[in-house]
Write an enzyme that holds these catalytic residues in place. Structure first.
Site, PDB file in Angstrom:
ATOM      1  N   SER A   1       0.817  -1.224   0.000  1.00  0.00           N
ATOM      2  CA  SER A   1       0.000   0.000   0.000  1.00  0.00           C
ATOM      3  C   SER A   1       0.845   1.265   0.000  1.00  0.00           C
ATOM      4  O   SER A   1       1.917   1.320   0.621  1.00  0.00           O
ATOM      5  CB  SER A   1      -0.870  -0.009   1.255  1.00  0.00           C
TER       6      SER A   1
ATOM      7  N   GLU B   1       0.197   3.607   1.764  1.00  0.00           N
ATOM      8  CA  GLU B   1       0.253   4.027   3.171  1.00  0.00           C
ATOM      9  C   GLU B   1       1.641   3.754   3.772  1.00  0.00           C
ATOM     10  O   GLU B   1       1.995   4.330   4.796  1.00  0.00           O
ATOM     11  CB  GLU B   1      -0.807   3.284   3.991  1.00  0.00           C
TER      12      GLU B   1
ATOM     13  N   TYR C   1      -1.705   0.190  10.637  1.00  0.00           N
ATOM     14  CA  TYR C   1      -1.965  -0.447   9.342  1.00  0.00           C
ATOM     15  C   TYR C   1      -0.737  -0.310   8.430  1.00  0.00           C
ATOM     16  O   TYR C   1      -0.270  -1.292   7.845  1.00  0.00           O
ATOM     17  CB  TYR C   1      -3.188   0.206   8.683  1.00  0.00           C
TER      18      TYR C   1
END
Ligand code: GDD
Length: 335
Positions: free
Chosen positions: A133, A135, A157
């Site tokens: 990701s 992220e 996460y």
């Protein structure tokens, strides 16, 4: 991932292994999905693909399982013997990962190593895709972000995804597993879960336009994301597994827009002013935010010959259109 529809279910319930079926035309896969048991139905986003397994020629099968249950995962790998594994399952909500950090680490981080260990243990020659990701870039080191940009995750996460990224590289380098990372920037579609900001907005637009809702409560409107269309991104994922050698790729549009711009586009498309309907609820703020994401997908363009077809404006509009149409169908059904 449903191999034919091309749209990602975007549901943390599924991790899907696939097995080629030798059909001419199309991609011709037999698809096996893993689904978490729940006392309520949780297959809404794939119901249009699902058929009764008693019917001849069915090619989508669902099996109960969980990323936290390695015994079951290994059993499924033995039974299904997949040729390609698309590992998309996760506790994928960034804000929620601050509330349940340990669970997120277990499912989103360790879930990946459980499958990779299963592949190693069973001796399968399956190709493995890890849903990495954007992220992971978090507090970004450079703009735009590419495969070589260092990671600086800003949430439990993001940290779990960094672990899963490296373990995927590690199994490739240590054991010769065909394992690769797609570092996907935000990818949206009408099937996006309703608690992610894009879908939350387009769904609210439909409800407000129809007079069923007046207010929409959001958090940080200044965050900027590189939003692409899930259907385009799934094609890139598939291309990664068709290569002779496993490698890691950034998949992004190269454009970035703020949540505010998304609001502007979505509300004005149906003739509404978002300022009259949006209120800020600090609950939606994150303890640490990722302020700006924008990806450089030139490696994917060069090596996979991949290009995103749908850009920001079209994406917002197709999501609003889908939510308006869904609401209309529901209202007609209720009459
Ligand atoms: N969810 C949500 N809800 N986000 C909001 C809200 C709100 O009410 N208000 C503002 N935001 C802001 C968030 O603070 C964030 O900066 C941005 O909108 C996008 O949030 P999400 O849609 O929840 O997505 P995300 O960027 O955190 O994560 C998604 O994309 C990642 C890929 O980069 C998820 O799908 C991740 O699983 C995925 O890895």
């Amino acid at each position: 991932m449903a191999s034919r529809s091309g749209d990602r279910p975007a549901n943390s319930s599924y991790k899907l292994g696939t097995q080629k079926h030798g059909e001419k035309g199309g991609k011709g896969y037999e698809v096996h999905g893993i689904i978490r048991r729940a006392s309520t139905f949780n297959t809404e986003r794939i119901d249009h693909l699902y058929q009764d397994p008693h019917i001849n020629g069915v090619r989508l099968f669902l099996h109960f399982g969980d990323m936290a249950d390695s015994t079951n995962l290994i059993k499924l790998l033995y039974r299904i013997q997949p040729e390609e594994i698309y590992h998309l399952a996760a506790q994928s909500h960034v804000r929620v990962s601050f509330d349940i950090p340990e669970y997120t680490g277990d499912v989103t981080g360790l879930g990946t190593v459980r499958i990779l260990e299963g592949v190693r243990e069973t001796g399968l020659k399956a190709k493995f895709y890890q849903a990495s990701s954007s992220e992971m870039y978090g507090k970004v080191h450079e703009v735009p972000q590419r495969e070589t940009t260092p990671f600086y995750p800003r949430s439990p996460y993001g940290a779990a995804k960094v672990y899963a990224y490296w373990v995927t590289v590690n199994y490739r380098e240590s054991y010769g597993v065909f394992s690769c990372n797609g570092i996907l920037f935000n990818h949206e579609s009408p099937r996006r879960g309703e608690t992610f900001v894009t879908r939350k907005i387009t769904r609210a637009v439909a409800h407000i336009k129809t007079g069923l809702q007046d207010k929409l409560y959001l958090g940080n409107l200044d965050a900027k994301r590189d939003w692409g269309y899930a259907k385009d991104y799934v094609e890139a994922i598939w291309l990664m597994l068709q290569r002779a050698q496993p490698e890691d790729y950034v998949i992004a549009t190269g454009e970035t827009h703020s949540v505010r711009e998304f609001l502007e586009e979505a509300f004005s498309y149906v003739g509404l002013d978002w300022r009259s309907h949006v209120e800020i609820d600090p609950w939606y703020y994150r303890p640490a935010e990722v302020d700006l994401l924008v990806g450089d997908a030139s490696k994917a363009r060069r090596e996979l010959n991949w290009e995103p077809k749908v850009k920001f404006k079209e994406l917002v509009r197709l999501m609003v259109d889908a939510d308006m149409a869904a609401l209309k169908r529901r209202q007609q059904h209720d009459l």
